[in-house]
Design a protein around this motif. Structure first.
Motif, short mmCIF file in Angstrom:
data_model
loop_
_atom_site.label_atom_id
_atom_site.label_comp_id
_atom_site.label_asym_id
_atom_site.label_seq_id
_atom_site.Cartn_x
_atom_site.Cartn_y
_atom_site.Cartn_z
N LEU A 1 0.83 -1.20 0.00
CA LEU A 1 0.00 0.00 0.00
C LEU A 1 0.87 1.26 0.00
CD1 LEU A 1 -2.87 1.11 0.00
CD2 LEU A 1 -2.83 1.04 2.50
N ALA A 2 1.98 1.22 0.73
CA ALA A 2 2.90 2.37 0.74
C ALA A 2 3.44 2.62 -0.66
CB ALA A 2 4.04 2.11 1.72
N CYS A 3 3.74 1.55 -1.40
CA CYS A 3 4.22 1.70 -2.78
C CYS A 3 3.15 2.30 -3.68
CB CYS A 3 4.70 0.36 -3.32
SG CYS A 3 6.25 -0.19 -2.59
N LEU A 4 1.89 1.90 -3.48
CA LEU A 4 0.80 2.48 -4.26
C LEU A 4 0.67 3.98 -3.99
CD1 LEU A 4 -2.04 -0.19 -4.07
CD2 LEU A 4 -0.91 0.65 -6.13
N TYR A 5 0.73 4.36 -2.71
CA TYR A 5 0.66 5.78 -2.37
C TYR A 5 1.84 6.55 -2.96
CZ TYR A 5 -3.24 5.95 0.97
OH TYR A 5 -4.48 5.94 1.54
N ALA A 6 3.02 5.95 -2.90
CA ALA A 6 4.21 6.61 -3.46
C ALA A 6 4.06 6.78 -4.97
CB ALA A 6 5.46 5.81 -3.13
N ALA A 7 3.57 5.74 -5.65
CA ALA A 7 3.36 5.83 -7.09
C ALA A 7 2.35 6.92 -7.42
CB ALA A 7 2.90 4.47 -7.63
N ASP A 8 1.29 7.02 -6.64
CA ASP A 8 0.29 8.05 -6.87
C ASP A 8 0.90 9.44 -6.68
OD1 ASP A 8 -2.32 9.15 -7.41
OD2 ASP A 8 -2.53 9.48 -5.25
N ARG A 9 1.73 9.60 -5.66
CA ARG A 9 2.34 10.92 -5.42
C ARG A 9 3.26 11.32 -6.57
NH1 ARG A 9 2.91 12.47 0.87
NH2 ARG A 9 0.67 12.44 1.18
N TYR A 10 4.07 10.39 -7.05
CA TYR A 10 4.94 10.70 -8.19
C TYR A 10 4.11 11.08 -9.41
CZ TYR A 10 9.38 9.18 -6.17
OH TYR A 10 10.51 9.07 -5.42
N HIS A 11 3.09 10.28 -9.70
CA HIS A 11 2.25 10.53 -10.86
C HIS A 11 1.49 11.85 -10.71
CE1 HIS A 11 -1.31 9.92 -13.50
NE2 HIS A 11 -0.36 9.48 -14.31
N HIS A 12 0.92 12.09 -9.56
CA HIS A 12 0.17 13.32 -9.29
C HIS A 12 1.06 14.55 -9.42
CE1 HIS A 12 -2.44 15.73 -6.25
NE2 HIS A 12 -2.96 15.82 -7.45
N LEU A 13 2.25 14.45 -8.88
CA LEU A 13 3.19 15.57 -8.95
C LEU A 13 3.55 15.86 -10.41
CD1 LEU A 13 4.99 17.48 -7.21
CD2 LEU A 13 6.79 15.78 -7.48
N GLU A 14 3.80 14.83 -11.18
CA GLU A 14 4.23 15.01 -12.56
C GLU A 14 3.11 15.51 -13.48
OE1 GLU A 14 7.00 15.52 -15.28
OE2 GLU A 14 7.44 14.75 -13.27
N VAL A 15 1.93 14.93 -13.39
CA VAL A 15 0.88 15.26 -14.36
C VAL A 15 -0.05 16.39 -13.92
CG1 VAL A 15 0.90 12.93 -15.33
CG2 VAL A 15 -0.79 13.52 -13.59
N GLU A 16 -0.09 16.71 -12.63
CA GLU A 16 -1.02 17.76 -12.20
C GLU A 16 -0.34 18.91 -11.46
OE1 GLU A 16 -5.18 18.33 -9.71
OE2 GLU A 16 -4.48 16.32 -10.20
N ILE A 17 0.47 18.62 -10.46
CA ILE A 17 1.02 19.70 -9.63
C ILE A 17 2.09 20.50 -10.37
CG2 ILE A 17 2.31 20.21 -7.52
CD1 ILE A 17 0.79 17.83 -6.23
N ARG A 18 3.08 19.84 -10.95
CA ARG A 18 4.16 20.58 -11.63
C ARG A 18 3.66 21.49 -12.75
NH1 ARG A 18 8.90 16.08 -11.57
NH2 ARG A 18 9.76 16.68 -9.55
N PRO A 19 2.72 21.03 -13.60
CA PRO A 19 2.22 21.95 -14.64
C PRO A 19 1.60 23.22 -14.07
CG PRO A 19 1.63 19.70 -15.20
CD PRO A 19 2.20 19.67 -13.80
N HIS A 20 0.90 23.11 -12.96
CA HIS A 20 0.32 24.30 -12.34
C HIS A 20 1.40 25.20 -11.75
CE1 HIS A 20 -3.95 23.62 -12.86
NE2 HIS A 20 -3.71 22.34 -12.65
N LEU A 21 2.43 24.61 -11.17
CA LEU A 21 3.53 25.41 -10.63
C LEU A 21 4.28 26.13 -11.75
CD1 LEU A 21 4.93 22.93 -7.94
CD2 LEU A 21 3.52 24.98 -7.56
N ARG A 22 4.51 25.44 -12.87
CA ARG A 22 5.19 26.07 -14.01
C ARG A 22 4.36 27.24 -14.55
NH1 ARG A 22 7.02 20.64 -15.17
NH2 ARG A 22 5.14 20.25 -16.40
N ALA A 23 3.04 27.15 -14.43
CA ALA A 23 2.16 28.22 -14.89
C ALA A 23 2.07 29.37 -13.88
CB ALA A 23 0.77 27.66 -15.18
N GLY A 24 2.77 29.23 -12.75
CA GLY A 24 2.78 30.30 -11.75
C GLY A 24 1.67 30.22 -10.72
N ARG A 25 0.94 29.12 -10.68
CA ARG A 25 -0.15 28.97 -9.71
C ARG A 25 0.36 28.41 -8.39
NH1 ARG A 25 -2.04 26.62 -14.42
NH2 ARG A 25 -3.41 28.01 -15.54
N THR A 26 -0.40 28.68 -7.34
CA THR A 26 -0.15 28.05 -6.06
C THR A 26 -0.87 26.71 -6.06
OG1 THR A 26 0.06 30.15 -4.91
CG2 THR A 26 -0.48 28.24 -3.56
N ALA A 27 -0.15 25.64 -5.79
CA ALA A 27 -0.75 24.30 -5.73
C ALA A 27 -0.99 23.93 -4.28
CB ALA A 27 0.16 23.28 -6.39
#
Length: 151
Positions: free
Chosen positions: A70-96
């Motif tokens: 389960l810890a590996c699933l959560y870690a995989a979700d965090r990596y994926h979430h960071l890459e596909v959702e959070i980082r694009p918003h940060l690059r656009a200058g938004r607060t995530a």
């Protein structure tokens, strides 16, 4: 968007609010978002487990998968979430502002750097327990009288 003194490139601010279920993460994120929007900031609110494919799998398997799996699933979700959702918003200058459930393994957090592959939160907030709730009587909560509502 305000530039940081040490930065040459505009980027958003990454605020991570972690904690157990019922600790008030979503409430804090909503209040902070309202304050930031009122101040003219562009804010993106999200949550973990995410609504992406890995986060959906985490949510579905939380009751049946335990421990390191389960810890590996959560870690995989965090990596994926960071890459596909959070980082694009940060690059656009938004607060995530992700509201994240406490992972099954404390080493799987936004506050740790994984050899430069992950971005550390600019402001990590860790809630440790559920807030004390006031009974609907004249007791005090956190040193202030409880407010009575008229029904």
């Amino acid at each position: 968007m305000h530039l940081r003194p040490f930065s040459e490139h505009p980027r958003g601010v990454f605020v991570s609010v972690d904690g157990p279920s019922g600790a008030g993460k979503s409430t804090i994120v909503q209040h902070l978002a309202h304050l930031l929007v009122a101040d003219g900031q562009d804010v993106h609110i999200t949550a973990e487990p995410s609504t992406g494919p890995v986060g959906t799998l985490c949510s579905e398997l939380t009751d049946t998968v335990t421990g390191r799996a389960l810890a590996c699933l959560y870690a995989a979700d965090r990596y994926h979430h960071l890459e596909v959702e959070i980082r694009p918003h940060l690059r656009a200058g938004r607060t995530a502002l992700p509201s994240t459930s406490a992972p099954p393994n404390p080493s799987v957090t936004h506050r740790r750097g994984d050899h430069g592959h992950r971005r550390r939160a600019d402001l990590p907030v860790r809630l440790r327990q559920r807030p004390q709730r006031c009974p609907p009587t004249r007791s005090t909560c956190l040193g202030r009288p409880a407010r009575r509502t008229r029904g």
